[in-house]
Design a protein around this motif. Structure first.
Motif, mmCIF file in Angstrom:
data_model
loop_
_atom_site.group_PDB
_atom_site.id
_atom_site.type_symbol
_atom_site.label_atom_id
_atom_site.label_comp_id
_atom_site.label_asym_id
_atom_site.label_seq_id
_atom_site.Cartn_x
_atom_site.Cartn_y
_atom_site.Cartn_z
ATOM 1 N N THR A 307 0.849 -1.182 0.000
ATOM 2 C CA THR A 307 0.000 0.000 0.000
ATOM 3 C C THR A 307 0.889 1.238 0.000
ATOM 4 O O THR A 307 2.087 1.164 0.259
ATOM 5 C CB THR A 307 -0.908 0.005 1.239
ATOM 6 O OG1 THR A 307 -0.096 -0.055 2.422
ATOM 7 C CG2 THR A 307 -1.845 -1.192 1.222
ATOM 8 N N LYS A 308 0.314 2.385 -0.298
ATOM 9 C CA LYS A 308 1.096 3.615 -0.326
ATOM 10 C C LYS A 308 1.708 3.839 1.053
ATOM 11 O O LYS A 308 1.044 3.729 2.068
ATOM 12 C CB LYS A 308 0.230 4.798 -0.740
ATOM 13 C CG LYS A 308 -0.165 4.751 -2.218
ATOM 14 C CD LYS A 308 -0.960 5.967 -2.619
ATOM 15 C CE LYS A 308 -1.300 5.911 -4.103
ATOM 16 N NZ LYS A 308 -2.104 7.091 -4.521
ATOM 17 N N GLY A 309 2.972 4.218 1.071
ATOM 18 C CA GLY A 309 3.722 4.224 2.313
ATOM 19 C C GLY A 309 4.795 3.159 2.185
ATOM 20 O O GLY A 309 5.241 2.846 1.096
ATOM 21 N N TRP A 310 5.162 2.524 3.312
ATOM 22 C CA TRP A 310 6.282 1.594 3.206
ATOM 23 C C TRP A 310 6.212 0.446 4.202
ATOM 24 O O TRP A 310 7.161 -0.289 4.368
ATOM 25 C CB TRP A 310 7.591 2.349 3.397
ATOM 26 C CG TRP A 310 7.588 3.330 4.533
ATOM 27 C CD1 TRP A 310 7.197 4.626 4.473
ATOM 28 C CD2 TRP A 310 7.974 3.089 5.885
ATOM 29 N NE1 TRP A 310 7.313 5.221 5.703
ATOM 30 C CE2 TRP A 310 7.803 4.301 6.588
ATOM 31 C CE3 TRP A 310 8.463 1.979 6.571
ATOM 32 C CZ2 TRP A 310 8.091 4.431 7.936
ATOM 33 C CZ3 TRP A 310 8.742 2.127 7.922
ATOM 34 C CH2 TRP A 310 8.556 3.331 8.584
ATOM 35 N N LYS A 311 5.074 0.256 4.854
ATOM 36 C CA LYS A 311 5.023 -0.775 5.882
ATOM 37 C C LYS A 311 4.242 -2.011 5.484
ATOM 38 O O LYS A 311 4.603 -3.117 5.863
ATOM 39 C CB LYS A 311 4.430 -0.201 7.173
ATOM 40 C CG LYS A 311 5.315 0.820 7.876
ATOM 41 C CD LYS A 311 4.676 1.262 9.179
ATOM 42 C CE LYS A 311 5.568 2.261 9.911
ATOM 43 N NZ LYS A 311 4.949 2.718 11.174
ATOM 44 N N HIS A 312 3.141 -1.861 4.781
ATOM 45 C CA HIS A 312 2.197 -2.961 4.599
ATOM 46 C C HIS A 312 2.103 -3.404 3.148
ATOM 47 O O HIS A 312 2.061 -2.574 2.235
ATOM 48 C CB HIS A 312 0.813 -2.545 5.108
ATOM 49 C CG HIS A 312 0.787 -2.221 6.564
ATOM 50 N ND1 HIS A 312 0.760 -0.932 7.042
ATOM 51 C CD2 HIS A 312 0.817 -3.032 7.664
ATOM 52 C CE1 HIS A 312 0.752 -0.959 8.368
ATOM 53 N NE2 HIS A 312 0.800 -2.216 8.769
ATOM 54 N N TYR A 313 2.027 -4.723 2.970
ATOM 55 C CA TYR A 313 1.878 -5.303 1.638
ATOM 56 C C TYR A 313 0.447 -5.738 1.364
ATOM 57 O O TYR A 313 0.124 -6.113 0.239
ATOM 58 C CB TYR A 313 2.819 -6.507 1.479
ATOM 59 C CG TYR A 313 4.265 -6.096 1.394
ATOM 60 C CD1 TYR A 313 4.795 -5.603 0.204
ATOM 61 C CD2 TYR A 313 5.096 -6.180 2.502
ATOM 62 C CE1 TYR A 313 6.118 -5.207 0.120
ATOM 63 C CE2 TYR A 313 6.426 -5.789 2.427
ATOM 64 C CZ TYR A 313 6.931 -5.300 1.235
ATOM 65 O OH TYR A 313 8.242 -4.897 1.165
ATOM 66 N N GLN A 314 -0.403 -5.690 2.340
ATOM 67 C CA GLN A 314 -1.768 -6.183 2.214
ATOM 68 C C GLN A 314 -2.746 -5.017 2.262
ATOM 69 O O GLN A 314 -2.557 -4.069 3.029
ATOM 70 C CB GLN A 314 -2.056 -7.148 3.373
ATOM 71 C CG GLN A 314 -3.233 -8.072 3.168
ATOM 72 C CD GLN A 314 -3.255 -9.153 4.248
ATOM 73 O OE1 GLN A 314 -4.009 -9.061 5.204
ATOM 74 N NE2 GLN A 314 -2.406 -10.156 4.097
ATOM 75 N N CYS A 315 -3.783 -5.081 1.436
ATOM 76 C CA CYS A 315 -4.831 -4.068 1.498
ATOM 77 C C CYS A 315 -5.462 -4.070 2.898
ATOM 78 O O CYS A 315 -5.647 -5.129 3.487
ATOM 79 C CB CYS A 315 -5.903 -4.351 0.457
ATOM 80 S SG CYS A 315 -5.305 -4.296 -1.253
#
Length: 378
Positions: A307-315
């Motif tokens: 997702t936009k940003g840099w921490k999460h890969y999951q919606c």
């Protein structure tokens, strides 16, 4: 769902290491992207008919290929260890939820984005997932770390928490299916919300002590990520890992991806912490540990973006408000959790397939199968 054929990975000991460098290759094209309407109509672990794009991490070592591990093979691992427990922050919760999606054959998903413990039972064709409340009242945010620490034993033994009666009813099918014995067939995949070193160490010890099956030696998947400041790893944390070695099947440590961390001081701390933990694990000689170099994966060519940003890969869902409407005393699974959605945070690809965490699990599971087939650490 029938168990798949059990085959060992097609790579040797060196190739099945969990810290290879390499690249991602497209092995299956998408036939549909996820629209905003799709995401709003979906719920936790929802499945859609379309196939998202599939990316496979290929290590740079020419003879190494990670083989696809299926549900049946995960069940075989669980038959030996009885449980997998994932411990950490929200990035680890999403890693955990990606495994649940794999177990359920679901290719697209949304993270409810609730900071709490999760319990998942599985036995042959039946399963059940339930969330713990995360504070002393009905509200779901912000979570109370003190509360979460003190309910571990009671929640995972199903003495408290939403859904326990419905879970028992569904799982009673396990004891009647094909004449199976429930205690020997039932396995768990659990998640504990514990983002900081010492809280994680305490919760891990409590969780292991609460295990009632004498032969249960869980596979522990742990990480300390973005919410922990500093580069130093406390000696007390490392001692906790040593203390539980004989009580677990494996300890899998997940490195922190730093490629998109904008704050250079924080990035330097995380890189140093990754390097320390990799070196520490390489120095352990009992075969209990695996280090997964997620930073190398996230930095690889064509790596799936989150997702936009840099921490999460999951919606994930951002809530205006969220509650456990009946609090900790709700035995039913009905209305375990509800809230008002502020918005959905989609991934960059707009597919909500979370290919990064799927590949992380394939690397973990290949590593576990490699060590198991080589007779390392029981």
């Amino acid at each position: 769902m029938a168990h798949g054929r059990i085959d060992p990975p097609l790579c040797g000991d060196r190739c099945c290491r969990t810290d290879h460098h390499g690249e991602f290759k497209l092995v299956g094209a998408s036939n549909k992207t996820t629209s905003r309407e799709d995401m709003y109509s979906s719920s936790l672990m929802s499945s859609m008919d379309s196939n998202p794009a599939k990316w496979q991490f290929q290590p740079s070592h020419k003879k190494c290929r990670y083989t696809e591990i299926n549900r049946g093979q995960v069940m075989r691992l669980l038959s030996k260890s009885k449980s997998i427990v994932v411990i950490g922050d929200s990035t680890m919760r999403q890693l955990y939820l990606r495994l649940i999606a794999m177990m359920r054959g679901q290719k697209r998903m949304l993270d409810l984005h609730v900071h709490t413990h999760i319990q998942y039972f599985v036995c042959r064709e039946v399963d059940f997932l339930r969330l713990s409340t995360n504070r002393g009242d009905k509200e779901a945010s912000p979570s109370d770390s003190w509360f979460l620490k003190h309910i571990i034993s009671a929640f995972f033994s199903m003495e408290i928490g939403p859904g326990r009666e419905d879970a028992a009813r569904v799982l009673s099918e396990c004891s009647t299916t094909r004449g199976a014995n429930q205690s020997s067939s039932l396995s768990q995949i659990n998640y504990m919300q514990a983002p900081l070193y010492m809280a994680q160490a305490e919760m891990l010890q409590t969780y292991i002590k609460s295990q009632k099956q004498a032969d249960a030696k869980p596979i522990c998947v742990v990480s300390v990520g973005f919410r922990q400041s500093g580069s130093d790893v406390p000696a007390a944390y490392l001692q906790t890992l040593r203390d539980v070695e004989d009580k677990v099947s494996r300890i899998v440590y997940i490195g922190v991806p730093t490629v998109d961390v904008r704050n250079q001081a924080q990035k330097k701390e995380l890189v140093k912490r990754n390097e320390f933990m990799k070196g520490w694990i390489d120095g352990q000689t009992n075969g209990k540990y695996l280090y997964v170099d997620v930073d190398a994966l996230a930095s690889a060519p064509n790596a799936p973006r989150g997702t936009k940003g840099w921490k999460h890969y999951q919606c994930w869902i951002e809530w205006t408000s969220s509650q456990f409407p009946f609090g900790t005393d709700n035995p039913s699974g009905m209305s375990q959790f509800h809230g008002s959605v502020e918005r959905i945070h989609p991934d960059v690809q707009g597919e909500c397939a979370d290919e990064m965490n799927r590949n992380i699990w394939q690397i973990i599971l290949n590593g576990l199968y490699s060590s198991m087939n080589n007779g390392e650490a029981s």
